[in-house]
Write an enzyme that holds these catalytic residues in place. Sequence first.
Site, short mmCIF file in Angstrom:
data_model
loop_
_atom_site.label_atom_id
_atom_site.label_comp_id
_atom_site.label_asym_id
_atom_site.label_seq_id
_atom_site.Cartn_x
_atom_site.Cartn_y
_atom_site.Cartn_z
N ARG A 95 0.82 -1.22 0.00
CA ARG A 95 0.00 0.00 0.00
C ARG A 95 0.86 1.26 0.00
O ARG A 95 0.46 2.29 -0.55
CB ARG A 95 -0.93 0.01 1.21
CG ARG A 95 -1.79 1.27 1.29
CD ARG A 95 -2.90 1.14 2.32
NE ARG A 95 -2.40 0.88 3.65
CZ ARG A 95 -1.95 1.84 4.48
NH1 ARG A 95 -1.91 3.10 4.10
NH2 ARG A 95 -1.54 1.52 5.70
N LYS A 113 -10.60 3.24 -19.59
CA LYS A 113 -11.08 3.50 -20.93
C LYS A 113 -10.04 3.09 -21.99
O LYS A 113 -9.68 1.93 -22.07
CB LYS A 113 -11.44 4.98 -21.06
CG LYS A 113 -12.30 5.54 -19.90
CD LYS A 113 -13.65 4.87 -19.77
CE LYS A 113 -14.62 5.63 -18.88
NZ LYS A 113 -14.19 5.82 -17.49
N TYR A 138 -16.90 15.34 -16.61
CA TYR A 138 -17.37 14.03 -16.17
C TYR A 138 -18.23 14.18 -14.93
O TYR A 138 -17.89 14.93 -14.01
CB TYR A 138 -16.18 13.11 -15.91
CG TYR A 138 -16.56 11.73 -15.46
CD1 TYR A 138 -17.30 10.90 -16.29
CD2 TYR A 138 -16.21 11.27 -14.21
CE1 TYR A 138 -17.68 9.63 -15.88
CE2 TYR A 138 -16.58 10.00 -13.79
CZ TYR A 138 -17.31 9.18 -14.63
OH TYR A 138 -17.69 7.93 -14.22
N ASP A 169 -7.78 16.46 -17.96
CA ASP A 169 -8.23 15.08 -18.10
C ASP A 169 -7.99 14.68 -19.55
O ASP A 169 -8.65 15.19 -20.46
CB ASP A 169 -9.71 14.97 -17.73
CG ASP A 169 -10.20 13.52 -17.74
OD1 ASP A 169 -9.66 12.70 -18.50
OD2 ASP A 169 -11.15 13.22 -16.99
#
Length: 352
Positions: free
Chosen positions: A46, A193, A98, A168
């Site tokens: 992590r 995507k 978005y 973005d």
Amino acid sequence: MESDDVKPETWVVVAGRPEPVPGAPLNTPVIAASTYVLGSERIYSRNEGTEGWQAFEVMLGGLEGGEAVAFSSGMAACAAVLGELPTSAHLVLVDDCYQGVAAIAEAGARTHRWRVERLSATDPLWLQRASEADLLWIESPSNPLLEVADLAAICAAPRRAGTRVVVDNTFATPLLQRPLELGADLVVHSATKLIGGHSDLLLGAVVTGDPGELVQLREIRGRNGATPGMLECFLALRGARTLPLRLRQAQSSAQQLAARLEGQPTVIRVRYPGFGTIVSFELKDAAAADRACRATRIIRHATSLGGIETSMERRSAHPGQQHIPPGLIRLSVGCEDLGDLWNDLDAALRTA
């Protein structure tokens, strides 16, 4: 090897692989480990990540011309950036951004944490806001109206100290535009995507050219636990190997489908910026759009985008999309035969 030494089409194939010593695997394997034997810098995944995360980050960072930090999803990447905005910050968003990003911004505005302003991607006020706001958040092309911002002008506009520009780049990918080279501070991606390209994973990333920002992003990821999955990074890296081929095929088809849609009598308007794999077009109303989406045989009626398969949906069916024309359909073009796609789409539109 550095990313500047080769073309992007080569970099996505060679980056993030193990050293080519005899007996080494060609691909970085999935490292199914959360913890490591003490005595090295890598202690707990992590915090320090795994070899698989880093292989993906090397590939995407080099492709964008910076350093990448992988997150569990595109939204996790966006939240990591927005979450560092101080109280009373002035945030300027693309009007057609978005919906998940808009939801974070609206929550901040409701609690009076931030002052949020929305501008069209093409609004000249972006240049002025660069000297006034704390953060400019730009999607170009925007989603789903496909408006294109003048990124070069916005990034070059005089800024006040501390103002950052975030782009973005999910729709364009670094193969079509590299915002860091234009002067952006951060680039965010939904690797779910086009980067991954096969509709089989959730993954996000933030790319920066600032070493201090890189350290901070890694700390945020570890602190918030927005860590990517081991298999997801492996799949995204494998998918990215064919990004240039998929993008070339899908973009060529998108360009031709956009041109053919212009001549379709049931289509009121076509939105396509001339590049990329997404085409938006409008029918007379929501009912007609729904009928068209349900009538296809090859094109999938599904949300999201950027997969190897072509999909389409009526975007105004989703909450928070009131600014979108009710009959607008977002078409994500994949890699099928162009003739088959057009025959399917044309038949569905005639049914609608």
